[in-house]
Design an enzyme around this catalytic site. Sequence first.
Site, PDB file in Angstrom:
ATOM      1  N   LYS A 107      37.312  35.589  40.707  1.00 17.75           N
ATOM      2  CA  LYS A 107      38.353  34.557  40.788  1.00 17.75           C
ATOM      3  C   LYS A 107      37.761  33.153  40.925  1.00 17.75           C
ATOM      4  CE  LYS A 107      42.179  37.436  42.219  1.00 17.75           C
ATOM      5  NZ  LYS A 107      41.516  38.772  42.334  1.00 17.75           N
TER       6      LYS A 107
HETATM    7  C1  LIG Z   1      42.007  39.889  41.546  1.00 17.98           C
HETATM    8  C2  LIG Z   1      41.010  40.988  41.340  1.00 17.98           C
HETATM    9  C3  LIG Z   1      41.168  41.960  40.325  1.00 17.98           C
HETATM   10  C4  LIG Z   1      42.388  42.010  39.434  1.00 17.98           C
HETATM   11  O1  LIG Z   1      42.396  40.996  38.467  1.00 17.98           O
HETATM   12  P1  LIG Z   1      43.756  40.682  37.676  1.00 17.98           P
HETATM   13  O2  LIG Z   1      43.414  39.536  36.801  1.00 17.98           O
HETATM   14  O3  LIG Z   1      44.780  40.337  38.729  1.00 17.98           O
HETATM   15  O4  LIG Z   1      44.129  41.903  36.935  1.00 17.98           O
HETATM   16  C5  LIG Z   1      40.181  42.915  40.163  1.00 17.98           C
HETATM   17  N1  LIG Z   1      39.109  42.954  40.969  1.00 17.98           N
HETATM   18  C6  LIG Z   1      38.917  42.041  41.949  1.00 17.98           C
HETATM   19  C7  LIG Z   1      37.728  42.158  42.820  1.00 17.98           C
HETATM   20  C8  LIG Z   1      39.859  41.025  42.169  1.00 17.98           C
HETATM   21  O5  LIG Z   1      39.670  40.159  43.161  1.00 17.98           O
END
Ligand SMILES: *Cc1c(COP(=O)(O)O)cnc(C)c1O
Length: 432
Positions: A107
């Site tokens: 993220k």
């Molecule tokens: C947010 C997150 C996801 C999911 O990603 P999306 O784009 O919401 O599908 C997967 N793995 C981790 C570690 C995350 O923080």
Amino acid sequence: MKYFSTNNPTQFINFETAVRKGLPDDNGLYLPERIPVLPPSFFKSLAGLSLPQIGFEIAQRFIGEEIPTAHLKILVEEVLNFDIPLIQVEEDMYSLELYHGPTLAFKDVGARFMARCLGYFNRQATERVTVLAATSGDTGSAVAHGFLGVEGVQVVLLYPKGKVSTFQEKQMTTLGQNVTAVEIEGSFDDCQRLVKTAFLDEELNQKLGLTSANSINIARLLPQSFYYFYAVGQLAGKTQKPIVFSVPSGNFGNLTAGYLAQQMGLPIHHFVAATNSNDIVPAYINSGVYAPKPSVQTLSNAMDVGNPSNFARLTYLLSNSHSAFKTAFSGFAFSDNQTKEALRQLQALNYTADPHGAIGYMGLKTYQQNNKVTGVFLETAHPIKFKEVVEPVLDITLPVPAVLQTFLNKTKVAVSCSVNYFDFKELLLKQE
Ligand SMILES: *Cc1c(COP(=O)(O)O)cnc(C)c1O
């Protein structure tokens, strides 16, 4: 480039407005009016391009003149100042490690890009901007780091006191500068309620210029397409087989960004949507029925989502056609026991994954049983962030990366607040 809401495809706004608003008033989601296709010359040179060079080429096409070229170039370089390596795990199986950013979570890419876009749009600092976010852990630290030191923007993070991990708390409360951490004497739901009430409070909005850094913001989505190009570039000369990406998914932002990359002309043959037992999208792919339900808790808790927010974007892009959806994506869901087993299988291949990456790996393995393809699974978090799961399953002790150790050594600074809205409002108004 103009943007529109999926609930109102005939009304257009510019990129700045889409970023500032985040969520359209009509409850749809913003999308670009068209998906630009990159020229053959770009794809010819792809293998030799750096991640920031790729990011710039794409960002420019989506943002146009709204951020001047010279500034956008620097912005993208600042966002992508860490590597996203593609690691071979076994034959025809690669891990794309998205977790080498400052908070060790994928993220970081979206949060940093959005923060710098907002910082640019607010460069004259004529209006005050306060990013307000409730967090149960991971998103908060990525957002806070993304906005750290961005001029003209204040960040206020709310988290439930005593309900986040030590790592997570330290990552949120030791930053200083323009970031204020508020520990709420209540639950995550209380934090969310306070934030929602604040967004509806006209006086606060006027005085502080509240903005959300929600994950559905278009400026968090677009940069997630960059690393698909980077991965395909790194595979040049290594495979003749079709390339398939497996995306461990919760709100499906990452998968949507991959689909955008494909539509921009990137030769991706197919996608695997891999989930934990929150299997709403795999169930839709297999049955044609979309049935959101309350989320259940799993070992891969960043994907515990019962009504994925980007589903509306995906179905819009695929013209609401179930058969088109099924052609583009395969869906597989896995239990916690299978997740543990996958962690062990990867360990036998000398690869340490986190529970989310392990689900991506299993998705690909399942797909490869019937398809001869080269697979890339996205590894979305550093295993240390889920050490409570990984260490006992693999019977190992993970070393603490230097960036995390730095946080652990710093002193927590947080403001305490009750769950009472008026206390919270007073606290916000006192922030200067
Ligand atoms: C947010 C997150 C996801 C999911 O990603 P999306 O784009 O919401 O599908 C997967 N793995 C981790 C570690 C995350 O923080």
